[in-house]
Design a protein around this motif. Structure first.
Motif, short mmCIF file in Angstrom:
data_model
loop_
_atom_site.label_atom_id
_atom_site.label_comp_id
_atom_site.label_asym_id
_atom_site.label_seq_id
_atom_site.Cartn_x
_atom_site.Cartn_y
_atom_site.Cartn_z
N LYS A 260 0.68 -1.22 0.20
CA LYS A 260 0.10 0.00 -0.10
C LYS A 260 0.57 1.29 0.05
O LYS A 260 0.61 2.12 -0.82
N GLY B 239 2.93 1.04 -3.66
CA GLY B 239 2.14 1.21 -4.85
C GLY B 239 2.70 0.10 -5.82
O GLY B 239 3.69 -0.52 -5.74
N ALA B 240 1.77 -0.10 -6.98
CA ALA B 240 2.15 -0.82 -7.98
C ALA B 240 2.71 -0.27 -9.07
O ALA B 240 2.57 1.02 -9.31
N PRO B 241 3.22 -0.84 -10.25
CA PRO B 241 3.99 -2.29 -10.17
C PRO B 241 4.95 -2.61 -8.94
O PRO B 241 5.57 -1.85 -8.73
N GLN C 7 0.91 -6.18 -11.29
CA GLN C 7 0.82 -4.93 -12.12
C GLN C 7 -0.17 -3.76 -11.40
O GLN C 7 -0.35 -2.60 -11.28
N THR C 8 -0.95 -4.70 -10.16
CA THR C 8 -1.92 -3.88 -9.20
C THR C 8 -1.62 -4.19 -7.99
O THR C 8 -1.30 -5.09 -7.69
N GLU C 9 -2.07 -3.08 -7.22
CA GLU C 9 -1.93 -3.57 -5.63
C GLU C 9 -2.86 -4.89 -5.29
O GLU C 9 -2.28 -5.40 -4.50
N LEU C 10 -3.90 -5.09 -5.98
CA LEU C 10 -4.92 -6.09 -5.67
C LEU C 10 -3.99 -7.55 -5.96
O LEU C 10 -4.13 -8.38 -5.11
N GLN C 11 -3.45 -7.41 -7.29
CA GLN C 11 -2.69 -8.47 -7.51
C GLN C 11 -1.55 -9.03 -6.59
O GLN C 11 -1.34 -10.13 -6.09
#
Ligand code: AMP
Ligand code: GLY
Length: 426
Positions: free
Chosen positions: A134, A137-139, A157-161
């Protein structure tokens, strides 16, 4: 000398091929070996997971040097057991093999010795790892700490991944390897591999190479153990090699001495060549597969004195010579790899392919009643030398056209980055 080589892949066939050329060698045994190694060495049925069995074999056969190909036996302490038994071994001790066996161990060394690498955090629980994601951040990249057969790295590629990958790892997706995770900065650039030998005190630079990890042309599809490689890698200039020795490999060798576990064996540094210079992605404590195949083709010097000097601590007295040409290898794999694939199909016309001036290293093969049978995912490595990578590539693919194996496939663009560079500069 009597030598025992542990392993059964294309890397070990290439090592066996080079070792067998040495006038110093009286006998070469491979455990377990493969269909290609059977031609140049004696394949032996030995439980290489049992240190006691390996030691007993070495004593019976008067083995002077054991060369360990893969990482698992090293991380498992085979070199330690052999050393205690008074048997010379090429390959690091268990504590030193943590450079590959624990990503967190390596990252902590980088932090302590100022070695350029991706910024990171080490986590033993999911909540702390997620909080770091968090914040950053992503990636972002999530890695299982331990050995995960090359599958324990998720580029999110995303925070969710990233949070899903963290949950998967702590839920046991990679077993013991995921008890701890490393979360690190995503590095942008071109990847290259760098190899150097070490006897604990002296580090001798070997060469650069570039692998092709993705299964499909244009670097698409899932990652594999490697679908082809070439050496040298023109993305790394001579100055960059010096910089990698000075800023990455030498400080690592120093760190291992400071920790009381001098590193003896090969340093395989996976690098990202970023806009601010080379950064360490990871270390492996063994030769690369298929990078080893191209290194062995290019190596002019006898390899046996080099391997022996690493074991004995006399590397300072050694030098290394290379053929001027580039080498390129294309992996032929069983259709379906890296997913599920069939075993047991016949491969024909390897000898005529070699007669075109290439070397075919075997990986997953066995010989049965004179037939060569595919037994693995990565099966053959068709390897050629050329005055340019473009020429080596053409030779390797012409030889592949001669091989008759309908159940196999290969990438058609191995070497594309170097070929593109050669086009621009010609
Ligand atoms: P590893 O098992 O550590 O070699 O990681 C497998 C692959 O993931 C590497 O060859 C890279 O392509 C990629 N990778 C690992 N770490 C990073 C990173 N920090 N940034 C970008 N790519 C990475
Ligand atoms: N070809 C990559 C590796 O050996 O890890």
């Amino acid at each position: 000398m009597n030598i025992l080589l542990i392993g059964s892949g294309g890397r070990e066939h290439a090592l066996a091929w080079k070792i067998a050329q040495s006038p110093m060698v009286q006998s070469l045994c491979c455990a377990p070996g493969n269909g290609g190694m059977a031609d140049i060495a004696e394949n032996v049925d030995l439980d290489t997971g049992s240190h006691a069995d390996v030691i007993e074999f070495c004593q019976e056969k008067h083995i002077d040097l054991v060369v360990v190909g893969p990482e698992a036996p090293l991380v498992d302490g085979l070199a330690d057991a052999l050393t205690i038994a008074g048997i010379a071994v090429f390959g690091p001790q268990k504590t030193a093999a943590q450079l590959e066996g624990s990503k967190g161990f390596t990252k902590d060394i980088c932090a302590r010795y100022g070695i350029p690498t991706a910024a990171y955090g080490r986590f033993a629980d999911a909540e702390a790892a997620k909080a770091y994601v968090k914040e950053q951040g992503a990636p972002i990249v999530v890695k299982a700490d331990g050995l995960a057969a090359g599958k324990g790295v998720i580029i999110a590629q995303t925070e969710l991944q990233a949070t899903q990958a963290i949950d998967d790892m702590f839920a046991g997706a990679f077993g013991e390897a995921g008890v701890e995770v490393v979360v690190e900065e995503f590095l942008e650039g071109e990847e290259a591999s760098f190899f150097a030998l070490s006897d604990g005190t002296t580090v001798l630079p070997l060469a650069t190479a570039q692998d092709h990890k993705a299964v499909g042309d244009g670097d698409t599809g899932p990652n594999t153990g490697g679908m082809g490689a070439y050496s040298p890698a023109p993305v790394m200039t001579d100055e960059m090699v010096e910089q990698v020795m000075r800023e990455i490999v030498e400080p690592t060798a120093q760190a291992m001495r400071d920790l009381g576990c001098p590193y003896k064996g090969v340093f395989f540094a996976g690098l990202m060549i970023t806009s601010t210079g080379p950064k360490l992605i990871e270390y492996n404590c063994r030769f690369g597969d298929p990078e080893c195949q191209v290194l062995m083709m290019r190596l002019k010097s006898d390899i046996v004195p080099l391997l022996k000097a690493c074991a004995e601590g006399t590397l300072a007295q050694q030098g290394v010579e290379w053929h001027a040409q580039s080498a390129l290898t294309v992996v032929l794999a069983a259709k379906g790899y890296p997913g599920s694939y069939k075993k047991g199909s016949d491969i024909r016309n390897i000898a005529p392919a070699e007669a075109t001036g290439t070397q075919v290293f075997h990986a997953g093969t066995k010989v049965e009643g004179g037939r060569i049978i595919a037994t693995g995912g990565r099966v053959l490595n068709v390897t050629a030398l050329g005055t340019t990578v473009t020429e080596a590539q053409a030779k390797a693919y012409s030889a592949i056209d001669v091989i008759d194996w309908p159940e196999g496939f290969c990438r058609s663009d191995i070497g594309w980055r170097a070929v593109a560079r050669e086009k621009i500069s010609s």
